[in-house]
Design a protein around this motif. Structure first.
Motif, PDB file in Angstrom:
ATOM      1  N   LYS A 128       8.145  69.573 -21.544  1.00  0.00           N
ATOM      2  CA  LYS A 128       8.535  70.484 -20.107  1.00  0.00           C
ATOM      3  C   LYS A 128       8.413  71.923 -20.774  1.00  0.00           C
ATOM      4  N   ASP A 129       9.105  72.293 -21.812  1.00  0.00           N
ATOM      5  CA  ASP A 129       8.763  73.864 -22.458  1.00  0.00           C
ATOM      6  C   ASP A 129       7.398  74.224 -22.788  1.00  0.00           C
ATOM      7  N   LEU A 130       6.495  73.224 -22.733  1.00  0.00           N
ATOM      8  CA  LEU A 130       5.036  73.392 -22.902  1.00  0.00           C
ATOM      9  C   LEU A 130       4.297  73.561 -21.545  1.00  0.00           C
ATOM     10  N   GLY A 131       5.094  73.172 -20.544  1.00  0.00           N
ATOM     11  CA  GLY A 131       4.388  73.409 -19.101  1.00  0.00           C
ATOM     12  C   GLY A 131       4.172  72.158 -18.599  1.00  0.00           C
ATOM     13  N   ALA A 132       4.647  70.924 -19.158  1.00  0.00           N
ATOM     14  CA  ALA A 132       4.354  69.627 -18.440  1.00  0.00           C
ATOM     15  C   ALA A 132       5.275  69.503 -17.424  1.00  0.00           C
ATOM     16  N   GLU A 133       4.797  68.661 -16.424  1.00  0.00           N
ATOM     17  CA  GLU A 133       5.461  68.544 -15.230  1.00  0.00           C
ATOM     18  C   GLU A 133       6.196  66.918 -14.983  1.00  0.00           C
ATOM     19  N   ASN A 134       7.093  66.711 -14.265  1.00  0.00           N
ATOM     20  CA  ASN A 134       7.415  65.219 -14.100  1.00  0.00           C
ATOM     21  C   ASN A 134       6.403  64.518 -13.471  1.00  0.00           C
ATOM     22  N   VAL A 135       6.314  63.176 -13.470  1.00  0.00           N
ATOM     23  CA  VAL A 135       5.229  62.368 -13.261  1.00  0.00           C
ATOM     24  C   VAL A 135       6.053  61.585 -11.929  1.00  0.00           C
ATOM     25  N   ASN A 136       5.483  61.788 -10.625  1.00  0.00           N
ATOM     26  CA  ASN A 136       6.274  60.748  -9.723  1.00  0.00           C
ATOM     27  C   ASN A 136       5.086  60.149  -8.784  1.00  0.00           C
ATOM     28  N   PHE A 137       5.793  59.185  -8.079  1.00  0.00           N
ATOM     29  CA  PHE A 137       4.788  58.562  -7.277  1.00  0.00           C
ATOM     30  C   PHE A 137       5.468  57.858  -6.013  1.00  0.00           C
ATOM     31  N   VAL A 138       4.815  57.382  -5.186  1.00  0.00           N
ATOM     32  CA  VAL A 138       5.310  56.722  -3.841  1.00  0.00           C
ATOM     33  C   VAL A 138       4.711  55.401  -3.691  1.00  0.00           C
ATOM     34  N   PRO A 139       5.390  54.524  -4.008  1.00  0.00           N
ATOM     35  CA  PRO A 139       4.582  53.126  -3.712  1.00  0.00           C
ATOM     36  C   PRO A 139       4.807  52.581  -2.538  1.00  0.00           C
ATOM     37  N   VAL A 140       3.696  51.830  -1.866  1.00  0.00           N
ATOM     38  CA  VAL A 140       3.790  51.297  -0.629  1.00  0.00           C
ATOM     39  C   VAL A 140       3.160  49.976  -0.860  1.00  0.00           C
ATOM     40  N   ALA A 141       4.032  48.721  -0.417  1.00  0.00           N
ATOM     41  CA  ALA A 141       3.868  47.469  -1.238  1.00  0.00           C
ATOM     42  C   ALA A 141       4.419  46.385  -0.071  1.00  0.00           C
ATOM     43  N   ALA A 142       3.934  45.244  -0.324  1.00  0.00           N
ATOM     44  CA  ALA A 142       4.559  44.133   0.354  1.00  0.00           C
ATOM     45  C   ALA A 142       5.719  43.512  -0.740  1.00  0.00           C
ATOM     46  N   SER A 143       6.645  43.151  -0.148  1.00  0.00           N
ATOM     47  CA  SER A 143       7.870  42.533  -1.011  1.00  0.00           C
ATOM     48  C   SER A 143       8.101  41.189  -0.640  1.00  0.00           C
ATOM     49  N   GLY A 144       8.377  40.100  -1.702  1.00  0.00           N
ATOM     50  CA  GLY A 144       8.726  38.877  -1.526  1.00  0.00           C
ATOM     51  C   GLY A 144       9.816  38.487  -2.401  1.00  0.00           C
ATOM     52  N   GLN A 145      10.877  37.787  -1.797  1.00  0.00           N
ATOM     53  CA  GLN A 145      12.256  37.529  -2.456  1.00  0.00           C
ATOM     54  C   GLN A 145      12.430  36.182  -2.260  1.00  0.00           C
ATOM     55  N   TYR A 146      12.570  35.289  -3.175  1.00  0.00           N
ATOM     56  CA  TYR A 146      13.014  33.766  -2.991  1.00  0.00           C
ATOM     57  C   TYR A 146      14.439  33.446  -3.776  1.00  0.00           C
ATOM     58  N   SER A 147      15.043  33.075  -2.861  1.00  0.00           N
ATOM     59  CA  SER A 147      16.749  32.745  -3.430  1.00  0.00           C
ATOM     60  C   SER A 147      16.526  31.275  -4.089  1.00  0.00           C
ATOM     61  N   ILE A 148      16.685  31.412  -5.318  1.00  0.00           N
ATOM     62  CA  ILE A 148      16.836  30.262  -6.461  1.00  0.00           C
ATOM     63  C   ILE A 148      18.124  29.403  -6.023  1.00  0.00           C
ATOM     64  N   VAL A 149      19.280  30.125  -5.943  1.00  0.00           N
ATOM     65  CA  VAL A 149      20.467  29.516  -5.475  1.00  0.00           C
ATOM     66  C   VAL A 149      21.233  30.438  -4.530  1.00  0.00           C
ATOM     67  N   PRO A 150      22.106  30.497  -3.751  1.00  0.00           N
ATOM     68  CA  PRO A 150      22.694  31.483  -3.038  1.00  0.00           C
ATOM     69  C   PRO A 150      22.988  32.867  -3.188  1.00  0.00           C
ATOM     70  N   ASN A 151      23.379  32.756  -4.679  1.00  0.00           N
ATOM     71  CA  ASN A 151      23.451  34.284  -5.090  1.00  0.00           C
ATOM     72  C   ASN A 151      22.427  34.959  -5.937  1.00  0.00           C
ATOM     73  N   PHE A 152      21.617  34.063  -6.429  1.00  0.00           N
ATOM     74  CA  PHE A 152      20.487  34.649  -7.443  1.00  0.00           C
ATOM     75  C   PHE A 152      19.173  34.708  -6.890  1.00  0.00           C
ATOM     76  N   PHE A 153      18.268  35.699  -7.096  1.00  0.00           N
ATOM     77  CA  PHE A 153      16.894  35.634  -6.447  1.00  0.00           C
ATOM     78  C   PHE A 153      15.794  35.898  -7.442  1.00  0.00           C
ATOM     79  N   ILE A 154      14.620  35.462  -7.196  1.00  0.00           N
ATOM     80  CA  ILE A 154      13.616  36.311  -7.934  1.00  0.00           C
ATOM     81  C   ILE A 154      12.476  36.838  -6.756  1.00  0.00           C
TER      82      ILE A 154
END
Length: 161
Positions: free
Chosen positions: A78-104
């Motif tokens: 940053k002292d050399l002039g570099a900037e943070n890298v950032n991005f905006v993700p736009v995606a489809a999200s899927g989620q499967y509950s293996i058991v009631p309290n845990f998911f992948i």
């Protein structure tokens, strides 16, 4: 390739829109440790996500997600002039509950780089988590791939509405 990924994400979102049962809005924050190429220049990452997932079946949810992710550049660069890298993700999200309290789950889509004039790329995030009716905590591997990668091991929390 960008158009193909975008079209696939819209198709998945459309499938979710036809679900018979209502879904759930999620808003959350995450932190992470950069890995791979970006670990040489960034010290940590933080971001925020929004999603709406429809109940496709009893254990499976699907819907759109978007967010903002920032990789904080190491102070000596940053002292050399570099900037943070950032991005905006736009995606489809899927989620499967293996058991009631845990998911992948997984998010797949495209990330638009909003700093440094870089190109975006294929966005992916496999995740594993613990859930309750009002919140969920997850661990995942978030990455953007395009002639190299920007990736991190993330820990996040989402609040459900």
């Amino acid at each position: 390739m960008k158009k193909l990924i975008f079209a696939a994400a819209l198709l998945l979102i459309g499938v979710g829109a036809n679900a018979q049962t209502p879904g759930q809005f999620k808003a959350g924050v995450n932190i992470g440790l950069p890995v791979g190429d970006v670990a040489d220049v960034a010290s940590f990452t933080a971001g925020a996500d929004l999603a709406y997932l429809w109940n496709i079946s009893e254990n499976f949810q699907l819907g759109p997600t978007a967010g903002f992710q920032n990789y904080f550049i190491k102070s000596e660069l940053k002292d050399l002039g570099a900037e943070n890298v950032n991005f905006v993700p736009v995606a489809a999200s899927g989620q499967y509950s293996i058991v009631p309290n845990f998911f992948i789950g997984a998010d797949l889509g495209y990330a638009f780089v909003t700093s440094g004039g870089g190109d975006g790329g294929f966005y992916y995030m496999p995740k594993l988590g613990y859930q309750q009716p009002s919140y969920e905590v997850y661990g995942g591997y978030r990455g953007v791939s395009n002639d190299g990668s920007i990736s991190a091991i993330n820990l996040g929390v989402n609040f459900k509405f």
